[in-house]
Design an enzyme around this catalytic site. Structure first.
Site, PDB file in Angstrom:
ATOM      1  CG  HIS A 272      -2.038   0.982   1.158  1.00 14.68           C
ATOM      2  ND1 HIS A 272      -1.906   2.299   1.505  1.00 14.68           N
ATOM      3  CD2 HIS A 272      -3.316   0.818   0.737  1.00 14.68           C
ATOM      4  CE1 HIS A 272      -3.075   2.905   1.307  1.00 14.68           C
ATOM      5  NE2 HIS A 272      -3.942   2.029   0.828  1.00 14.68           N
ATOM      6  CD  GLU A 327      -8.886  -3.375  -3.233  1.00 18.80           C
ATOM      7  OE1 GLU A 327      -9.971  -3.871  -2.868  1.00 18.80           O
ATOM      8  OE2 GLU A 327      -8.806  -2.383  -3.969  1.00 18.80           O
TER       9      GLU A 327
HETATM   10  N1  ACO Z   1       3.740  -7.832  -4.675  1.00 23.19           N
HETATM   11  C1  ACO Z   1       5.043  -7.902  -4.980  1.00 23.19           C
HETATM   12  N2  ACO Z   1       5.887  -6.863  -4.904  1.00 23.19           N
HETATM   13  C2  ACO Z   1       5.380  -5.696  -4.501  1.00 23.19           C
HETATM   14  C3  ACO Z   1       4.020  -5.543  -4.152  1.00 23.19           C
HETATM   15  C4  ACO Z   1       3.206  -6.669  -4.238  1.00 23.19           C
HETATM   16  N3  ACO Z   1       1.923  -6.626  -3.939  1.00 23.19           N
HETATM   17  N4  ACO Z   1       3.807  -4.275  -3.784  1.00 23.19           N
HETATM   18  C5  ACO Z   1       4.968  -3.620  -3.925  1.00 23.19           C
HETATM   19  N5  ACO Z   1       5.922  -4.494  -4.345  1.00 23.19           N
HETATM   20  C6  ACO Z   1       7.307  -4.191  -4.600  1.00 23.19           C
HETATM   21  C7  ACO Z   1       7.459  -3.389  -5.881  1.00 23.19           C
HETATM   22  O1  ACO Z   1       7.584  -4.215  -7.010  1.00 23.19           O
HETATM   23  C8  ACO Z   1       8.697  -2.599  -5.595  1.00 23.19           C
HETATM   24  O2  ACO Z   1       9.803  -3.434  -5.822  1.00 23.19           O
HETATM   25  P1  ACO Z   1      11.140  -2.906  -6.540  1.00 23.19           P
HETATM   26  O3  ACO Z   1      11.681  -1.868  -5.594  1.00 23.19           O
HETATM   27  O4  ACO Z   1      11.974  -4.133  -6.656  1.00 23.19           O
HETATM   28  O5  ACO Z   1      10.687  -2.318  -7.842  1.00 23.19           O
HETATM   29  C9  ACO Z   1       8.625  -2.355  -4.077  1.00 23.19           C
HETATM   30  O6  ACO Z   1       7.784  -3.355  -3.559  1.00 23.19           O
HETATM   31  C10 ACO Z   1       8.026  -0.987  -3.750  1.00 23.19           C
HETATM   32  O7  ACO Z   1       6.811  -0.855  -4.459  1.00 23.19           O
HETATM   33  P2  ACO Z   1       6.145   0.532  -4.841  1.00 23.19           P
HETATM   34  O8  ACO Z   1       5.729   0.476  -6.275  1.00 23.19           O
HETATM   35  O9  ACO Z   1       6.962   1.697  -4.392  1.00 23.19           O
HETATM   36  O10 ACO Z   1       4.887   0.513  -3.960  1.00 23.19           O
HETATM   37  P3  ACO Z   1       3.753   1.590  -4.013  1.00 23.19           P
HETATM   38  O11 ACO Z   1       3.613   2.084  -2.642  1.00 23.19           O
HETATM   39  O12 ACO Z   1       3.900   2.617  -5.056  1.00 23.19           O
HETATM   40  O13 ACO Z   1       2.551   0.677  -4.508  1.00 23.19           O
HETATM   41  C11 ACO Z   1       0.628  -0.625  -4.565  1.00 23.19           C
HETATM   42  C12 ACO Z   1       1.435   0.407  -3.784  1.00 23.19           C
HETATM   43  C13 ACO Z   1       0.265  -0.075  -5.966  1.00 23.19           C
HETATM   44  C14 ACO Z   1      -0.666  -0.904  -3.800  1.00 23.19           C
HETATM   45  C15 ACO Z   1       1.459  -1.923  -4.692  1.00 23.19           C
HETATM   46  O14 ACO Z   1       1.812  -2.405  -3.414  1.00 23.19           O
HETATM   47  C16 ACO Z   1       0.743  -3.000  -5.498  1.00 23.19           C
HETATM   48  O15 ACO Z   1       0.823  -2.992  -6.723  1.00 23.19           O
HETATM   49  N6  ACO Z   1       0.045  -3.956  -4.808  1.00 23.19           N
HETATM   50  C17 ACO Z   1      -0.701  -4.995  -5.497  1.00 23.19           C
HETATM   51  C18 ACO Z   1      -2.041  -4.491  -6.010  1.00 23.19           C
HETATM   52  C19 ACO Z   1      -3.035  -4.228  -4.884  1.00 23.19           C
HETATM   53  O16 ACO Z   1      -3.186  -5.015  -3.940  1.00 23.19           O
HETATM   54  N7  ACO Z   1      -3.729  -3.093  -4.997  1.00 23.19           N
HETATM   55  C20 ACO Z   1      -4.729  -2.681  -4.003  1.00 23.19           C
HETATM   56  C21 ACO Z   1      -4.180  -1.575  -3.114  1.00 23.19           C
HETATM   57  S1  ACO Z   1      -5.323  -1.069  -1.826  1.00 23.19           S
HETATM   58  C22 ACO Z   1      -6.457  -0.044  -2.599  1.00 23.19           C
HETATM   59  O17 ACO Z   1      -6.277   0.376  -3.703  1.00 23.19           O
HETATM   60  C23 ACO Z   1      -7.718   0.329  -1.875  1.00 23.19           C
END
Ligand code: ACO
Length: 386
Positions: A272, A327
């Site tokens: 998140h 989610e």
């Molecule tokens: N699975 C695997 N790796 C992840 C996940 C995940 N769910 N979330 C983040 N990471 C990794 C990224 O790939 C990144 O790795 P890297 O540094 O090697 O590139 C690192 O963790 C940091 O990720 P960010 O992109 O900076 O995380 P951000 O805070 O921008 O993203 C998000 C948040 C979009 C929710 C992300 O965690 C994600 O895509 N999760 C999966 C989709 C999801 O569950 N969405 C619902 C969110 S809740 C809502 O919308 C109400």
């Protein structure tokens, strides 16, 4: 006149991750407004470091356990806690029904809901400033409109609201034609409580920007629905369901999770932008779904996948906490009450009506036109070609 800045009522820690801000001609620049304080609010506190969410100071876990969507909406709109507050499904004006009938049956439920709110706004007198009465009318109208669209696309006639039912039960009744049992209605009501408000997220900000121009509440909520429709915001709990089905069995969970991460995939329902701790909404919804008799048959497998995913994500990202988000368990509750995955985002939008409209009222009460500046990166001054 805008309110004078006041010291925050509650001190929260902010993530130590660097904020993407640098200076342009002496002014801070932050793409995506990340880390920028752009409003004051008394409505919701999202404390990502400690995994806390509160509405007007009340913890989300307590609100789910002891509140209803109506009492929570009333709290957001008025600041008063009234456990007996009531909301019922509203009527759909004939102009809205005509617009819904004209939509292709393939229209996305979020598009249908946005259209319905737009037409509703054209049939109402929505004077400035926006009021609690307007907020209540819109929040009561939208579930009936969404249910009507769902029936129309299935060649079924819409069902008149039953004033004896509360809003969430009324929504399920207007969808299916059957009055839901208490446990099902309670589970969806809990989901609505959890989805009602979440600080200055993109859709709420969109609603506040529109309100800041002194536009009306329906326009603000149309804009908010449009913002929430995007996959980066509205989330995709249906993808959680797909992922669990792909895992297939508890024995395969660890191998599947490791392979997915090795392929560079993201695990749905984890991570998140704000929360660095376990999302308190996920915790509240897990309790709700575990108590449901109609919980989906994949719930046990989902719990196993969660345990494995948390362990493997911690190994892979020791410095970046990636925990379960809302989610993950929202999918289980929504499927458990009988909603199809394509209705998940629009159902989320129905719940968020409470927060959007409360923010609209709050923005109007201390309004200042929201008009940031952009860094110009275009061509230098020049003559038009001859
Ligand atoms: N699975 C695997 N790796 C992840 C996940 C995940 N769910 N979330 C983040 N990471 C990794 C990224 O790939 C990144 O790795 P890297 O540094 O090697 O590139 C690192 O963790 C940091 O990720 P960010 O992109 O900076 O995380 P951000 O805070 O921008 O993203 C998000 C948040 C979009 C929710 C992300 O965690 C994600 O895509 N999760 C999966 C989709 C999801 O569950 N969405 C619902 C969110 S809740 C809502 O919308 C109400």
């Amino acid at each position: 006149m805008p309110k004078k800045p006041t010291p925050p009522a509650v001190q929260i820690e902010v993530p130590t991750a660097p904020v993407a801000a640098h200076t342009v001609d002496g002014r801070p620049y932050s793409p995506g407004l990340e880390g920028v304080l752009a409003a004051e609010t008394e409505l919701g506190l999202v404390d990502g470091v400690n995994g806390r969410l509160m509405y007007r100071g009340y913890r989300i876990g307590d609100l789910v356990a002891r509140g209803t969507f109506a009492s929570v909406a009333n709290l957001l709109w008025t600041g008063n806690w009234d456990p007996k507050a009531r909301l019922t499904a509203g009527r759909v004006p004939s102009a809205v029904m005509a617009a819904l009938r004209a939509l292709p049956r393939t229209a996305k439920p979020m598009d249908a809901l946005r259209t319905a709110v737009s037409v509703w706004g054209a049939t109402e007198v929505l004077d400035w400033p926006p009021t609690e009465v307007q907020a209540r009318a819109l929040t009561e109208f939208s579930p009936s409109a969404l249910a009507a669209f769902v029936r129309l696309r299935e060649d079924l006639e819409p069902i008149e609201p039953d004033p004896k039912l509360d809003l969430v039960s009324g929504f399920l009744y207007q969808l299916t034609g059957e009055r839901p049992d208490k446990a099902t209605a309670r589970a969806l009501d809990a989901y609505f409580v959890v989805g009602a408000e979440h600080g200055l997220n993109a859709s709420t900000f969109a609603a506040r920007v529109i309100t800041s121009t002194r536009s009306d509440m329906a326009s603000a909520v149309c804009g908010a629905i449009g913002a929430m429709k995007g996959p980066l915001h509205g989330g995709a709990p249906s993808e959680v369901v797909e992922q669990i089905h792909k895992v297939g069995s508890p024995e395969r969970a660890e191998e599947w999770v490791r392979d997915a991460l090795a392929r560079g995939e993201r695990l749905m329902g984890f991570g998140h932008r704000v929360y660095r701790a376990y999302d308190p909404r996920a915790r509240a919804l897990r309790t709700v779904v575990e108590a449901m008799s109609t919980r989906p048959d994949w719930l046990e497998l989902a719990i196993k996948v969660e345990d494995v995913a948390l362990k493997v994500l911690e190994e892979k990202y020791p410095d970046r906490p990636l925990k379960t988000n809302v989610e993950f368990y929202a999918a289980a509750v929504l499927q458990g009450v009988g909603l199809t995955p394509d209705l998940f985002p629009a159902t989320f939008a129905l719940a968020r009506h409470a927060g959007w409209t409360a923010h609209v009222i709050e923005q109007a009460s201390a309004n200042r036109l929201i008009r940031p500046d952009a860094r110009y990166t275009g061509a230098d001054e020049r003559d038009l070609p001859a």
